[in-house]
Design a protein around this motif. Structure first.
Motif, short mmCIF file in Angstrom:
data_model
loop_
_atom_site.label_atom_id
_atom_site.label_comp_id
_atom_site.label_asym_id
_atom_site.label_seq_id
_atom_site.Cartn_x
_atom_site.Cartn_y
_atom_site.Cartn_z
N ASN A 166 0.80 -1.23 0.00
CA ASN A 166 0.00 0.00 0.00
C ASN A 166 0.84 1.28 0.00
O ASN A 166 0.29 2.37 0.18
CB ASN A 166 -0.93 0.02 1.22
CG ASN A 166 -2.04 -1.00 1.11
OD1 ASN A 166 -2.37 -1.45 0.01
ND2 ASN A 166 -2.63 -1.38 2.23
N SER A 167 2.12 1.15 -0.21
CA SER A 167 2.98 2.34 -0.18
C SER A 167 2.62 3.33 -1.28
O SER A 167 2.85 4.53 -1.14
CB SER A 167 4.45 1.93 -0.31
OG SER A 167 4.68 1.28 -1.55
N ALA A 168 2.02 2.86 -2.38
CA ALA A 168 1.65 3.76 -3.49
C ALA A 168 0.16 4.02 -3.54
O ALA A 168 -0.30 4.81 -4.35
CB ALA A 168 2.11 3.16 -4.81
N GLY A 169 -0.60 3.37 -2.69
CA GLY A 169 -2.05 3.53 -2.71
C GLY A 169 -2.70 2.41 -1.93
O GLY A 169 -2.16 1.29 -1.87
N PRO A 529 9.63 -0.02 -3.47
CA PRO A 529 10.17 -1.38 -3.34
C PRO A 529 9.12 -2.35 -2.83
O PRO A 529 8.48 -2.11 -1.80
CB PRO A 529 11.31 -1.21 -2.34
CG PRO A 529 10.93 0.00 -1.53
CD PRO A 529 10.24 0.91 -2.50
N GLY A 530 8.91 -3.42 -3.56
CA GLY A 530 7.91 -4.39 -3.16
C GLY A 530 6.49 -3.95 -3.42
O GLY A 530 5.55 -4.69 -3.15
N GLY A 531 6.31 -2.72 -3.94
CA GLY A 531 4.97 -2.19 -4.17
C GLY A 531 4.35 -2.72 -5.45
O GLY A 531 4.97 -3.43 -6.23
N PHE A 532 3.11 -2.34 -5.65
CA PHE A 532 2.29 -2.83 -6.75
C PHE A 532 2.34 -1.81 -7.87
O PHE A 532 1.78 -0.72 -7.79
CB PHE A 532 0.87 -3.01 -6.23
CG PHE A 532 -0.06 -3.74 -7.15
CD1 PHE A 532 0.41 -4.52 -8.19
CD2 PHE A 532 -1.43 -3.66 -6.96
CE1 PHE A 532 -0.47 -5.19 -9.02
CE2 PHE A 532 -2.31 -4.32 -7.78
CZ PHE A 532 -1.83 -5.10 -8.81
N ALA A 533 3.02 -2.12 -8.98
CA ALA A 533 3.24 -1.17 -10.08
C ALA A 533 1.93 -0.70 -10.69
O ALA A 533 1.80 0.45 -11.11
CB ALA A 533 4.12 -1.80 -11.15
N MET A 534 0.92 -1.56 -10.73
CA MET A 534 -0.33 -1.19 -11.39
C MET A 534 -1.00 -0.01 -10.70
O MET A 534 -1.51 0.90 -11.35
CB MET A 534 -1.28 -2.39 -11.41
CG MET A 534 -2.55 -2.16 -12.22
SD MET A 534 -3.59 -3.63 -12.22
CE MET A 534 -2.52 -4.78 -13.06
N PHE A 536 0.62 2.08 -8.57
CA PHE A 536 1.60 3.18 -8.51
C PHE A 536 1.47 4.09 -9.72
O PHE A 536 1.44 5.32 -9.59
CB PHE A 536 3.01 2.61 -8.41
CG PHE A 536 4.08 3.66 -8.28
CD1 PHE A 536 4.46 4.14 -7.04
CD2 PHE A 536 4.71 4.18 -9.41
CE1 PHE A 536 5.43 5.11 -6.92
CE2 PHE A 536 5.69 5.15 -9.30
CZ PHE A 536 6.05 5.62 -8.05
N PHE A 537 1.37 3.51 -10.90
CA PHE A 537 1.36 4.32 -12.12
C PHE A 537 -0.02 4.88 -12.47
O PHE A 537 -0.20 5.47 -13.53
CB PHE A 537 1.95 3.53 -13.28
CG PHE A 537 3.44 3.36 -13.18
CD1 PHE A 537 4.28 4.43 -13.41
CD2 PHE A 537 3.99 2.15 -12.79
CE1 PHE A 537 5.66 4.30 -13.28
CE2 PHE A 537 5.36 2.00 -12.67
CZ PHE A 537 6.20 3.08 -12.91
N LYS A 538 -1.00 4.69 -11.59
CA LYS A 538 -2.28 5.38 -11.70
C LYS A 538 -2.39 6.53 -10.72
O LYS A 538 -3.35 7.29 -10.77
CB LYS A 538 -3.43 4.40 -11.43
CG LYS A 538 -3.67 3.39 -12.53
CD LYS A 538 -4.86 2.52 -12.18
CE LYS A 538 -5.14 1.50 -13.26
NZ LYS A 538 -6.31 0.64 -12.93
N ASN A 539 -1.41 6.65 -9.82
CA ASN A 539 -1.44 7.67 -8.79
C ASN A 539 -0.86 8.97 -9.36
O ASN A 539 0.35 9.08 -9.56
CB ASN A 539 -0.63 7.20 -7.57
CG ASN A 539 -0.74 8.13 -6.39
OD1 ASN A 539 -0.56 9.33 -6.52
ND2 ASN A 539 -1.04 7.56 -5.23
N GLN A 540 -1.74 9.94 -9.62
CA GLN A 540 -1.35 11.18 -10.30
C GLN A 540 -0.19 11.88 -9.60
O GLN A 540 0.79 12.28 -10.22
CB GLN A 540 -2.56 12.11 -10.38
CG GLN A 540 -2.42 13.26 -11.36
CD GLN A 540 -2.84 12.84 -12.76
OE1 GLN A 540 -3.67 11.97 -12.92
NE2 GLN A 540 -2.26 13.45 -13.76
N GLN A 541 -0.31 12.04 -8.30
CA GLN A 541 0.70 12.78 -7.55
C GLN A 541 2.04 12.07 -7.53
O GLN A 541 3.09 12.67 -7.75
CB GLN A 541 0.20 13.02 -6.12
CG GLN A 541 1.13 13.90 -5.28
CD GLN A 541 0.54 14.17 -3.90
OE1 GLN A 541 -0.57 13.75 -3.58
NE2 GLN A 541 1.28 14.90 -3.09
#
Length: 565
Positions: A166-169, A529-534, A536-541
């Motif tokens: 959940n580090s990216a969302g 690291p270890g995060g979910f790329a899908m 992460f790359f939808k997170n605008q900020q």
């Protein structure tokens, strides 16, 4: 054995085990088959209780086998936008650190799309699961029949997994469900029959007799509650895929959040087919009347129901939300009547944001200019592309993606997340940023060709690497295209030249594409690291900041390469 455990096992044996596939255990001793049958039945019960799917569908979600990476079942609820990843344990005791570690490892493999590491059963469902994961929350469930909870070390492992993913969302939840939870839902199979419910209409009318059809206004909260109660079983199997239409879902969700009282004006309503329509009164009232629906099925309006359910689960107020509802009884009609209603209500009068683009006269102007160059630009829905008649052919969706990247990282990220929103308002951004009145038709044409050739070259880097890298590269392609377009425009790219050889340009930039790919992967593994790329790359900020650092890394690496040369 505790009495509660005995009763749970009885329900597993009678309700779920007859539907469990044990073909991979046919050569194993009977005691091993029995253990596997019970373990898989518990996984199916867990999916059924969360996704509210039939016993048969729940049992079909089981992926337990020798190479399952600790994942015993993968269930999907499109209505709730949730994917349930389940591990089960039927022996005594609570989840051990070793078991939780294996489960966490399997979840990582799944989120990284590392299908080679997962078993054949999961791989056979790859397309279905990947589609669901693009727009869903993941609920990881360790289901067991013990009375003890996980120990400190096991809890630490699941907490660490959740924090990292959940580090990216916020996309992952992790739950432990022991004997108490399984005992409470042991009878779930008896509640998974054809949905029956009551529906109260504020106002209603009928063409002939209420027992044949009703049309009227229903409070949104009622529909939200029914959808949450029955989930996937509420929708005809022929239209469940409609629930994943991101464009419509995003618009519905936004209306419910920001202007719930306008929902009725903006929404086309839903159509329900039921085996019968009843009422406790001989002469139903014209307002505030309750009708009983037996065997109801939503055959049109799945997205509306899904949006209402999500709003209810998010604690959004629904007091001002109303929906037009049409209920049709199948009684007295031919056997295929419901199928025909489903078909025609989902193929007639379906209008999305894309259709309104045809009202923009500038789209026709762009199409006419390119047509004179033997290039087909199709911006109307239903207009087929003809690669044989024309030198090059592309449509509105491809043009929108390419021009989103052309306009910058922000719009590229928006297009990746919800392309339908790019056409939401023809008189405002982002539409006018992509299709300004001075847009050069050659620029659009070359942007599309650049989009195609660059993505092929960029993704080739990922295909040569392990699955996590492949996943990062694939999910970053919108941002990477935007960055490389910016670099190309400063390094000899001729977007306004209709005769520009885009393919040769991209082929000549193979080293730069490789460097950009490596910069993206390396930076992602440092920042996520270890995060979910899908996600992460939808997170605008996050992508906005990420793109700036990647651009700096890319320019620095190119400078080093040039110096070395």
């Amino acid at each position: 054995m505790e009495l509660q455990e005995r009763q749970v096992r009885r329900r597993l044996e009678e309700d779920f085990e007859p539907h469990i596939d044990l073909s991979d255990y046919q050569h194993h001793p009977e005691d091993e088959q029995a253990k596997a049958r019970t373990t898989r039945a518990l996984a199916a019960l867990t999916v059924a209780a969360h996704a509210m799917v039939s016993v048969e569908d729940a049992c079909a979600s089981v992926v337990d086998e020798s190479s399952d990476q600790g994942i015993d079942a993968i269930g999907i609820s499109a209505a709730r936008r949730e994917v349930y990843v389940v591990q089960t344990k039927t022996s005594s005791g609570g989840p051990s650190p070793t078991e939780v570690m294996k489960f966490a490892h399997g979840i990582r493999r799944l989120l990284d799309w590392d299908w080679d590491a997962l078993g054949p059963k999961a791989r056979r469902r790859r397309g279905e699961i990947e589609e669901a994961l693009t727009d869903a929350r993941v609920i990881a469930i360790f289901s067991y029949l013990g009375t003890q909870g996980p120990n400190k070390d096991a809890s630490r492992l699941s907490t660490q997994l959740t924090h990292e993913v959940n580090s990216a969302g916020d996309i992952l939840e992790f739950h432990y469900e022991g004997l108490r939870e399984n005992y409470e839902r042991r009878n779930i199979a008896s509640g998974l029959s054809s949905p029956d419910s009551e529906l109260t209409f504020d106002r209603w009318v009928t063409m002939s007799d209420y027992r044949s059809e009703i049309m009227g206004i229903v409070p949104g909260e009622q529909l939200a509650t029914i959808t949450d109660q029955f989930s996937e079983r509420l929708f005809d199997k022929n239209i469940r895929a409609i629930l994943r239409s991101t464009e419509t879902n995003e618009v519905l969700d936004e209306t419910l959040r920001n202007s719930p009282s306008d929902f009725w004006y903006y929404n086309n309503g839903i159509t329900i087919v039921a085996n019968s329509i009843g009422c406790s009164r001989t002469n139903p009232r014209s307002s505030n009347e309750t009708f009983s629906l037996k065997g109801l099925s939503v055959v049109n309006g799945a997205q509306t129901c899904g949006a209402l359910s999500r709003a209810l689960r998010s604690n959004l107020p629904l007091d001002d939300v109303h929906v037009t509802v049409r209920v049709i009884s199948t009684a007295g009609h031919p056997e295929d009547f419901e199928k025909q209603v489903t078909r025609y209500t989902n193929t007639q009068n379906q209008v999305s944001n894309r259709e309104f683009v045809a009202l923009d006269p500038y789209q026709q102007e762009l199409s006419d200019i390119l047509l004179a160059e033997a290039i087909q630009y199709s911006f109307r829905t239903g207009q087929a592309l003809d690669d044989e008649e024309y030198d090059f052919a592309f449509d509105l969706e491809e043009a929108t993606r390419a021009l989103s990247c052309w306009s910058g990282v922000d719009n590229a990220t928006r297009a990746k997340r919800e392309i339908g929103r790019m056409w939401a308002d023809l008189n405002a951004s982002p539409y006018l940023e992509l299709f300004p009145r001075d847009l050069n038709a050659a620029t659009m044409y070359n942007a599309v060709r650049f989009w195609r050739y660059f993505r092929d070259s960029y993704n080739a880097y990922g295909r040569e690497r392990e699955h996590r890298v492949k996943n990062i590269v694939k999910n970053s392609e919108f941002m990477a295209t935007a960055l490389f377009m910016q670099w190309a425009r400063a390094n000899g790219a001729e977007f306004t030249n209709i005769d520009w050889d885009v393919a040769t340009f991209i082929d000549g930039c193979a080293e730069q594409v490789r460097v950009l790919s490596e910069c993206v992967v390396d930076r992602h593994e440092r920042e996520n690291p270890g995060g979910f790329a899908m996600s992460f790359f939808k997170n605008q900020q996050k992508v906005e900041h990420f793109a700036r650092t990647v651009r700096t890394d890319f320019q620095s690496q190119l400078g080093v390469s040039a110096s070395s040369a």
